[in-house]
Design a protein around this motif. Structure first.
Motif, short mmCIF file in Angstrom:
data_model
loop_
_atom_site.label_atom_id
_atom_site.label_comp_id
_atom_site.label_asym_id
_atom_site.label_seq_id
_atom_site.Cartn_x
_atom_site.Cartn_y
_atom_site.Cartn_z
N ALA A 17 -12.55 17.39 -46.70
CA ALA A 17 -13.55 18.23 -47.35
C ALA A 17 -14.73 17.33 -47.69
O ALA A 17 -14.57 16.13 -47.91
CB ALA A 17 -12.97 18.87 -48.61
N PRO A 18 -15.93 17.92 -47.76
CA PRO A 18 -17.12 17.11 -48.04
C PRO A 18 -17.29 16.79 -49.52
O PRO A 18 -16.98 17.60 -50.39
CB PRO A 18 -18.26 17.99 -47.54
N MET B 163 -13.33 20.73 -53.25
CA MET B 163 -11.87 20.83 -53.22
C MET B 163 -11.42 22.24 -53.55
O MET B 163 -10.53 22.78 -52.89
CB MET B 163 -11.25 19.81 -54.19
N THR B 164 -12.03 22.85 -54.55
CA THR B 164 -11.68 24.22 -54.92
C THR B 164 -11.95 25.17 -53.77
O THR B 164 -11.10 26.01 -53.43
CB THR B 164 -12.46 24.66 -56.18
N ASN B 165 -13.11 25.05 -53.15
CA ASN B 165 -13.44 25.91 -52.01
C ASN B 165 -12.49 25.67 -50.84
O ASN B 165 -12.08 26.62 -50.15
CB ASN B 165 -14.89 25.70 -51.56
N ALA B 166 -12.13 24.41 -50.59
CA ALA B 166 -11.23 24.09 -49.49
C ALA B 166 -9.85 24.72 -49.71
O ALA B 166 -9.27 25.31 -48.78
CB ALA B 166 -11.10 22.58 -49.32
N LEU C 30 -8.14 27.76 -47.58
CA LEU C 30 -6.80 27.64 -47.01
C LEU C 30 -5.96 28.85 -47.39
O LEU C 30 -5.31 29.46 -46.52
CB LEU C 30 -6.11 26.36 -47.49
N LEU C 31 -5.96 29.23 -48.65
CA LEU C 31 -5.17 30.38 -49.09
C LEU C 31 -5.61 31.67 -48.41
O LEU C 31 -4.78 32.50 -48.02
CB LEU C 31 -5.23 30.52 -50.61
N GLN C 32 -6.92 31.84 -48.24
CA GLN C 32 -7.43 33.04 -47.58
C GLN C 32 -7.08 33.04 -46.09
O GLN C 32 -6.74 34.07 -45.51
CB GLN C 32 -8.94 33.18 -47.79
#
Length: 178
Positions: A86-87, A158-161, A165-167
């Motif tokens: 992740a960036p 990290m939260t977006n990653a 993943l969950l989506q």
């Protein structure tokens, strides 16, 4: 190149993917340590999971045989492993997610963080927020994931990653691709 040599190369590559050798050595070593520690086992294998490509599906995360693996203790399936980057502000960081057989998050770990600032996202305390999250759950750094002063970009990333993943897992399960 003759057929025997080509077949040998394809066989070696296939074995490498199935045996989990697709990860870089430095990442593989850290992943192995985390799996052994979390599950409290000495011996295990990881198998790459090939997800059929479907052009109609718009997946938020990249899922392929290089980042999604089945974790086995002998012949018993004990969970899944997802490894990705992740960036952060100027570089990418490597992270892993251990999931149970139903894709519920068991453990997350920042494997390699390459920035001077923001490395606090690697703390166990902060990463605990993801434990128990499952496909269908939504994560947001403004509502249900705590921030960290001085690590705003990495927290969001990290939260977006993990949310992506969950989506993605939700979409793949709904389409019976996992």
């Amino acid at each position: 190149m003759n057929n025997k040599v080509l077949r040998l190369i394809v066989c070696i590559l296939a074995i490498g993917i199935v045996m989990g050798f697709g990860l870089p050595k430095n990442i593989q070593k850290k992943v192995d340590k985390e799996i052994a520690g979390y599950f409290e086992i000495d011996s295990f294998t990881i198998e790459a999971i090939a997800v059929a490509k479907n052009a109609e599906l718009d997946l938020p995360s990249k899922i392929d045989a290089e980042n999604l693996f089945r974790v086995l203790d002998g012949q018993s399936h004990i969970g899944y492993l997802y490894v990705e980057q992740a960036p952060s502000k100027t570089a990418n960081f490597d992270y892993m997610v251990l999931l149970d057989a139903n894709f519920k998050i068991l453990h997350t770990k920042v494997l390699i963080y390459r920035e001077e600032y923001g490395g606090e996202i690697g703390s166990k305390r902060w990463l605990k927020q993801f434990i128990g999250k499952k496909p269908g759950d939504r994560l947001n750094h403004e509502t249900n994931i705590d921030g960290i002063a001085g690590a705003t970009i990495s927290v969001r990333s990290m939260t977006n990653a993990i949310d992506d993943l969950l989506q993605t897992l939700t979409i793949l399960q709904e389409n019976k691709m996992l």
